[in-house]
Design a protein around this motif. Structure first.
Motif, PDB file in Angstrom:
ATOM      1  N   GLN A 153      48.165  35.760  41.422  1.00  0.00           N
ATOM      2  CA  GLN A 153      46.886  35.146  41.950  1.00  0.00           C
ATOM      3  C   GLN A 153      46.138  34.026  41.278  1.00  0.00           C
ATOM      4  O   GLN A 153      45.524  33.194  41.837  1.00  0.00           O
ATOM      5  CB  GLN A 153      45.835  36.283  42.270  1.00  0.00           C
ATOM      6  CG  GLN A 153      44.571  36.197  42.943  1.00  0.00           C
ATOM      7  CD  GLN A 153      44.704  35.439  44.321  1.00  0.00           C
ATOM      8  OE1 GLN A 153      45.669  36.121  45.070  1.00  0.00           O
ATOM      9  NE2 GLN A 153      43.972  34.774  44.650  1.00  0.00           N
ATOM     10  N   GLU A 157      45.183  30.301  42.836  1.00  0.00           N
ATOM     11  CA  GLU A 157      43.517  29.731  42.502  1.00  0.00           C
ATOM     12  C   GLU A 157      43.584  28.554  41.906  1.00  0.00           C
ATOM     13  O   GLU A 157      42.800  27.788  42.161  1.00  0.00           O
ATOM     14  CB  GLU A 157      42.761  30.899  41.781  1.00  0.00           C
ATOM     15  CG  GLU A 157      42.452  32.041  42.691  1.00  0.00           C
ATOM     16  CD  GLU A 157      41.904  33.268  41.847  1.00  0.00           C
ATOM     17  OE1 GLU A 157      41.595  33.036  40.660  1.00  0.00           O
ATOM     18  OE2 GLU A 157      41.466  34.173  42.373  1.00  0.00           O
ATOM     19  N   ASP A 212      50.276  31.635  50.401  1.00  0.00           N
ATOM     20  CA  ASP A 212      49.098  31.721  49.971  1.00  0.00           C
ATOM     21  C   ASP A 212      48.367  30.604  49.429  1.00  0.00           C
ATOM     22  O   ASP A 212      47.271  30.170  49.461  1.00  0.00           O
ATOM     23  CB  ASP A 212      49.095  32.940  48.779  1.00  0.00           C
ATOM     24  CG  ASP A 212      49.246  34.389  49.596  1.00  0.00           C
ATOM     25  OD1 ASP A 212      49.250  34.274  50.819  1.00  0.00           O
ATOM     26  OD2 ASP A 212      49.587  35.418  48.788  1.00  0.00           O
TER      27      ASP A 212
END
Length: 356
Positions: A153, A157, A212
């Motif tokens: 993650q 980001e 993502d």
């Protein structure tokens, strides 16, 4: 060519070219990068894409890579993008995380500190422990640490934050690097991704981090988003052009705009190099994925490039080594194709006497 709201003056573009030239090891580009990239804009390129630029310090291929994670880097890049724009070209940047191929000596082996070597740079020379989807080393490199869910993650980001900084730095588009054996490619290929969780196994799972990332970058910026893929690992059981076409289609739905098709880099392989050798990969992804693509790979002549576009095999041409050999390649191509109006538009007034 228009991509979203960005109009690019021609379809002959500069592919990202690693320079390993940040002697201060702080990711800040300097005069070398200004002259290197600026020369291509002056020479008539439609789009100039800056080298693989790390989204975090530990994502650099070598400690001498450029970065986009702080304001000092933004300000330094702004000087470069301003010059590129002043020459009529669009400016792009390739955002990258090297994964298991991070923390290596520069391509020529030595560093400005006098250290010399090949492969992974040890901590005493300024290196660090690389990360990857699985604890599998690239041949001859150190074994990486496998990323956990939080680490994955954080990577997503970091790409989004770097995209924001890229826009602040004046870049007109960003390219997500998912090729050449670097981190996102490592997740895509079953040769380097042996996970048995949500990021491993099926194609959908292996593509999860890339999709993502595309979504996060698209949410962060309004500029065009490109993705660079290796169309194949050139190795049985690895990543191939059909998987590339499928993931490119998913990426288009996720917010990407165009796909830059190269090949290889994940594992050491026998690659059948020759003029235009990667163009069929681009053509396959364009046809089967229903997506716009650029082609790259030993494209060196005007008629060759024109034929690729005319045949519908690609929407744009990327060149690398040919631009380094001749920063005025676009002007040379226009002359070879007899396009006098294009040539006049691409030649700066200071240089027009050379074509009189």
């Amino acid at each position: 060519m228009t991509i979203r709201e960005l109009e690019v003056r021609n379809r002959l573009w500069v592919a990202p070219l690693c320079q390993y030239s940040v002697d201060a090891r702080d990711g800040v580009p300097h005069d070398w990068h200004l002259v290197h990239l600026g020369s291509f804009a002056r020479g008539g390129a439609g789009l100039v894409i800056a080298e693989a630029t790390a989204v975090v310090p530990e994502g650099r291929i070598s400690p001498h890579d450029t970065g986009l994670w702080n304001d000092a880097q933004v300000q330094a890049w702004r000087r470069i993008t301003d010059f590129i724009h002043g020459q009529g070209a669009a400016a792009g940047v390739q955002l990258a995380h090297a994964g298991r191929k991070a923390s290596v000596y520069p391509e020529w082996g030595s560093t400005t500190e006098g250290h010399s070597g090949r492969g992974t740079m040890p901590a005493e020379h300024g290196g660090w422990t690389p990360v990857a989807p699985s604890a599998l080393a690239f041949d001859g490199y150190a074994v990486p640490a496998a990323l956990d869910a939080d680490g994955i993650q954080q990577v997503v980001e970091a790409f989004a934050q770097s995209a924001r900084l890229a826009v602040e730095a004046g870049f007109d588009l960003v390219e997500i690097h998912a090729a050449h054996g670097y981190l996102l490619h490592q997740f895509l290929s079953p040769l380097s991704n042996r996970r048995d969780d949500a990021w491993g196994g099926s194609l959908e799972n292996r593509a999860r981090i890339l999709l993502d990332t595309v979504r996060a970058v698209r949410a962060a910026v309004d500029v065009p988003v490109l993705v660079r893929f290796s169309g194949t690992d050139w190795t049985e059981g690895g990543w191939d052009e059909q998987q590339t076409a499928q993931v490119a289609a998913w990426s288009l739905d996720a917010g990407a705009d165009l796909f830059d098709i190269s090949s290889g880099g994940l594992v050491r392989a026998a690659i059948p190099v020759g003029p235009g050798y990667q163009v069929p990969l681009a053509a396959h992804v364009r046809s089967e994925g229903g997506v716009p693509v650029s082609a790259v790979g030993l494209i060196t002549e005007a008629q060759q490039a024109e034929a690729i576009i005319a045949a519908g095999d690609a929407d744009a041409i990327m060149m690398g080594r040919e631009w380094m050999r001749d920063p005025h390649a676009a002007q040379r191509f226009a002359l070879a194709l007899g396009d006098e109006s294009a040539l006049e538009a691409l030649v700066p007034p200071q240089y027009r006497r050379a074509h009189g």
